[in-house]
Design a protein around this motif. Structure first.
Motif, mmCIF file in Angstrom:
data_model
loop_
_atom_site.group_PDB
_atom_site.id
_atom_site.type_symbol
_atom_site.label_atom_id
_atom_site.label_comp_id
_atom_site.label_asym_id
_atom_site.label_seq_id
_atom_site.Cartn_x
_atom_site.Cartn_y
_atom_site.Cartn_z
ATOM 1 N N SER A 99 0.871 -1.304 -0.005
ATOM 2 C CA SER A 99 -0.039 0.131 0.042
ATOM 3 C C SER A 99 0.754 1.260 -0.006
ATOM 4 O O SER A 99 0.161 2.414 0.024
ATOM 5 C CB SER A 99 -0.670 -0.063 1.206
ATOM 6 N N VAL A 100 2.049 1.020 -0.012
ATOM 7 C CA VAL A 100 3.048 2.186 0.200
ATOM 8 C C VAL A 100 4.315 1.866 -1.034
ATOM 9 O O VAL A 100 4.300 1.289 -1.699
ATOM 10 C CB VAL A 100 3.373 2.579 1.623
ATOM 11 N N TRP A 101 5.520 2.710 -0.438
ATOM 12 C CA TRP A 101 6.743 2.216 -1.124
ATOM 13 C C TRP A 101 6.800 0.847 -0.828
ATOM 14 O O TRP A 101 7.024 0.511 0.298
ATOM 15 C CB TRP A 101 7.777 3.116 -0.721
ATOM 16 N N HIS A 102 7.471 0.093 -1.999
ATOM 17 C CA HIS A 102 8.191 -1.292 -1.669
ATOM 18 C C HIS A 102 8.932 -1.676 -2.889
ATOM 19 O O HIS A 102 8.840 -1.050 -3.840
ATOM 20 C CB HIS A 102 6.757 -2.145 -1.403
ATOM 21 N N GLY A 103 9.400 -3.089 -2.481
ATOM 22 C CA GLY A 103 10.118 -3.462 -3.616
ATOM 23 C C GLY A 103 11.199 -4.320 -3.112
ATOM 24 O O GLY A 103 11.349 -4.514 -2.017
ATOM 25 N N ASN A 104 12.191 -4.606 -4.092
ATOM 26 C CA ASN A 104 13.525 -5.435 -3.922
ATOM 27 C C ASN A 104 14.624 -4.587 -3.726
ATOM 28 O O ASN A 104 14.852 -3.790 -4.713
ATOM 29 C CB ASN A 104 13.918 -6.546 -4.815
ATOM 30 N N ILE A 105 15.596 -4.918 -2.721
ATOM 31 C CA ILE A 105 16.736 -4.104 -2.677
ATOM 32 C C ILE A 105 17.925 -4.838 -3.519
ATOM 33 O O ILE A 105 17.877 -6.115 -3.403
ATOM 34 C CB ILE A 105 17.346 -4.082 -1.103
ATOM 35 N N ASP A 106 18.878 -4.183 -4.112
ATOM 36 C CA ASP A 106 19.788 -4.933 -4.994
ATOM 37 C C ASP A 106 20.483 -5.918 -4.172
ATOM 38 O O ASP A 106 20.822 -7.020 -4.420
ATOM 39 C CB ASP A 106 20.667 -3.804 -5.469
ATOM 40 N N ALA A 107 21.213 -5.328 -2.917
ATOM 41 C CA ALA A 107 21.801 -6.149 -1.922
ATOM 42 C C ALA A 107 21.533 -5.731 -0.559
ATOM 43 O O ALA A 107 21.519 -4.530 -0.205
ATOM 44 C CB ALA A 107 23.236 -6.162 -2.484
ATOM 45 N N LEU A 108 21.540 -6.778 0.437
ATOM 46 C CA LEU A 108 21.565 -6.499 1.762
ATOM 47 C C LEU A 108 22.695 -7.050 2.415
ATOM 48 O O LEU A 108 23.142 -8.301 2.421
ATOM 49 C CB LEU A 108 20.109 -7.044 2.459
ATOM 50 N N VAL A 109 23.683 -5.984 2.952
ATOM 51 C CA VAL A 109 24.983 -6.556 3.407
ATOM 52 C C VAL A 109 24.813 -6.425 5.036
ATOM 53 O O VAL A 109 24.557 -5.499 5.436
ATOM 54 C CB VAL A 109 26.001 -5.510 2.746
ATOM 55 N N GLY A 110 25.596 -7.463 5.674
ATOM 56 C CA GLY A 110 25.741 -7.668 6.879
ATOM 57 C C GLY A 110 24.960 -8.617 7.385
ATOM 58 O O GLY A 110 24.589 -9.832 6.585
ATOM 59 N N GLY A 111 24.402 -8.580 8.658
ATOM 60 C CA GLY A 111 23.555 -10.001 9.085
ATOM 61 C C GLY A 111 22.862 -9.621 10.497
ATOM 62 O O GLY A 111 22.927 -8.431 10.999
ATOM 63 N N GLU A 112 22.306 -10.471 10.915
ATOM 64 C CA GLU A 112 21.514 -10.314 12.253
ATOM 65 C C GLU A 112 20.609 -9.098 12.338
ATOM 66 O O GLU A 112 20.454 -8.761 13.507
ATOM 67 C CB GLU A 112 22.640 -10.741 13.381
ATOM 68 N N GLY A 113 19.765 -9.038 11.211
ATOM 69 C CA GLY A 113 18.832 -7.947 11.362
ATOM 70 C C GLY A 113 19.301 -6.552 11.358
ATOM 71 O O GLY A 113 18.479 -5.558 11.162
ATOM 72 N N LEU A 114 20.676 -6.626 11.159
ATOM 73 C CA LEU A 114 21.539 -5.100 10.912
ATOM 74 C C LEU A 114 21.996 -4.891 9.448
ATOM 75 O O LEU A 114 23.049 -4.310 9.316
ATOM 76 C CB LEU A 114 22.014 -5.032 12.063
ATOM 77 N N GLU A 115 21.105 -5.308 8.599
ATOM 78 C CA GLU A 115 21.817 -5.184 7.073
ATOM 79 C C GLU A 115 21.635 -3.594 6.683
ATOM 80 O O GLU A 115 20.746 -2.937 7.174
ATOM 81 C CB GLU A 115 20.939 -6.082 6.205
ATOM 82 N N ILE A 116 22.324 -3.517 5.704
ATOM 83 C CA ILE A 116 22.404 -2.301 5.104
ATOM 84 C C ILE A 116 21.941 -2.530 3.664
ATOM 85 O O ILE A 116 22.467 -3.227 3.068
ATOM 86 C CB ILE A 116 23.753 -1.510 5.061
ATOM 87 N N PRO A 117 20.911 -1.713 3.467
ATOM 88 C CA PRO A 117 20.546 -1.665 1.763
ATOM 89 C C PRO A 117 21.645 -1.066 0.872
ATOM 90 O O PRO A 117 22.164 0.111 1.043
ATOM 91 C CB PRO A 117 19.083 -0.919 1.953
ATOM 92 N N VAL A 118 22.106 -1.645 -0.258
ATOM 93 C CA VAL A 118 22.934 -1.286 -1.390
ATOM 94 C C VAL A 118 22.113 -1.399 -2.587
ATOM 95 O O VAL A 118 21.618 -2.087 -3.100
ATOM 96 C CB VAL A 118 23.977 -2.104 -1.331
ATOM 97 N N LEU A 119 22.272 -0.158 -3.433
ATOM 98 C CA LEU A 119 21.725 0.060 -4.678
ATOM 99 C C LEU A 119 22.875 0.120 -5.583
ATOM 100 O O LEU A 119 23.674 1.055 -5.513
ATOM 101 C CB LEU A 119 20.683 1.147 -4.725
#
Length: 404
Positions: free
Chosen positions: A203-223
């Motif tokens: 219902s709002v902004w959404h989609g797939n991230i190119d890459a999620l880097v890191g782990g344990e729920g503290l990932e960083i989105p990378v485009l």
């Protein structure tokens, strides 16, 4: 049973202490030390490396129906009189490396800080890693393909500087059978690296991230920015935006709108997932083979920041600014300080949720899922009988001007 692991834990502590001491000595005697210290000084004082405050003038984030990241529109205004040094938001990280370089026989007290320093100094001392960055923009077989570029950056740069050497690639990435390993020549297998990186809400902004880097729920989105590849997500987004935004100057990266939407959504997501975090100034990284840019959004205080475009190389040499900035933002939970009291009081607000109805605001703050996020068309999302279609805009909301 716990007693059985004490000798091993003690040995591990001795090993990391010994490794860190060796790395500190090595970097202090390195010929690159003057460039590294000049970079650190610029991040503390330099205007060129400052983060600038952004105000959102119009966006399609709160329309009452879903918008994929690739079609996000977020027009911002730079507050040129509100630029802050990069170090202002990463006080623990800057203090960590300052003490390591200036003090004799000093080591951090906690293991997390030790590990962070080891990862940075190992990278700076590693000729292979430095040469990889120097030559990446010359590898046409890599930088002309978004999947291969994303893999190469994740394998040889991002995970080496992040607190955890984990990453997930968007499983929608187009790839050939020959792309089951890193194409830089290291032959690292990457079949298990693809997964569901979708975030947001239909219902709002959404989609797939190119890459999620890191782990344990503290990932960083990378485009990944690869606008010359029409088949890549970034390339498709740029093609779509060209006819939608004719008169707007898009600062720094052509994929700015997509980055902003992902940075904002991810900040709300992390605040909901980790409400006890010491701060919520969450970064999003945009990278190409030659440069990078960082956006940071604090969903608690509604502050949006933008870095300048930072080159990864300086002529034939590596640009240490990019490496240290990457290290800081990838380790933002430990090395970041978030917004100080002064910043909270004096910074202009982004006004992201201005004009949003209560249900949309609630979705961003409390109902953003991770994974299995699918969009809906406007006709599927809007119920003709729903009161959500009637949105009362406060009188002080800026007039939104949508692209034709």
């Amino acid at each position: 049973m716990a007693a059985l692991y004490k000798p091993r834990d003690k040995r591990r502590k001795i090993d990391i202490d010994s490794e860190l001491k060796s790395l500190i000595i090595s970097i202090k005697h390195s010929t690159s030390l003057p460039d590294i210290t000049a970079t650190l000084r610029a991040l503390c004082e330099g205007d060129a490396d400052a983060l600038t405050v952004l105000i959102i003038e119009s966006s399609n984030a709160c329309l009452g129906y879903g918008v994929p990241f690739s079609m996000a529109f977020c027009h911002t205004k730079l507050q040129l009189k509100e630029s802050y040094t990069f170090a202002s938001f990463f006080v623990p990280g800057m203090s960590l490396i300052e003490k390591a370089l200036n003090m004799t026989d000093w080591l951090p007290d906690d293991d997390l800080s030790k590990q962070s320093l080891v990862r940075l100094l190992s990278f700076l001392n590693d000729k292979g890693s430095i040469n990889f960055i120097k030559t990446l923009h010359k590898r046409q077989d890599i930088f002309n393909n978004e999947t291969r570029l994303c893999v190469a950056l994740a394998e040889h740069v991002l995970t080496k500087l992040a607190p955890k050497a984990n990453y997930i690639l968007d499983h929608h990435y187009p790839r050939l059978k020959t792309d089951d390993e890193c194409r830089c020549g290291c032959h690292s297998k990457i079949d298990d690296k693809y997964g569901d990186t979708s975030i947001g809400h239909y219902s709002v902004w959404h989609g797939n991230i190119d890459a999620l880097v890191g782990g344990e729920g503290l990932e960083i989105p990378v485009l990944i920015d690869l606008t010359n590849d029409p088949d890549s997500p970034g390339g498709r987004a740029q093609a779509e935006m060209k006819h939608r935004i004719k008169n707007e100057h898009i600062e720094d990266f052509p994929i700015k709108h997509q980055m902003l939407s992902q940075a904002i959504v991810f900040s709300f997501l992390q605040k909901a997932r980790h409400p006890d975090s010491k701060h919520f100034l969450i970064p999003c990284i945009g990278m190409s083979a030659k440069q990078m840019i960082v956006y940071l959004y604090d969903s608690k205080y509604d502050v949006l920041l933008q870095s300048r475009a930072i080159s990864l190389t300086d002529g034939n040499e590596v640009n240490y600014t990019g490496l240290i900035v990457l290290w800081l933002v990838l380790n933002y939970q430990n090395l970041g300080s978030g917004l100080s009291e002064y910043c909270v009081k004096n910074m202009s607000k982004a006004a992201f949720l201005k004009g949003a109805d209560s249900e949309t605001e609630n979705i961003y703050k409390e109902r953003l899922p991770v994974g299995d996020v699918h969009g809906r068309s406007m006709c599927e999302t809007l119920d003709p009988t729903s009161t959500r279609r009637v949105v009362i805009t406060p009188p002080d909301t800026p007039k939104f001007v949508w692209p034709s």
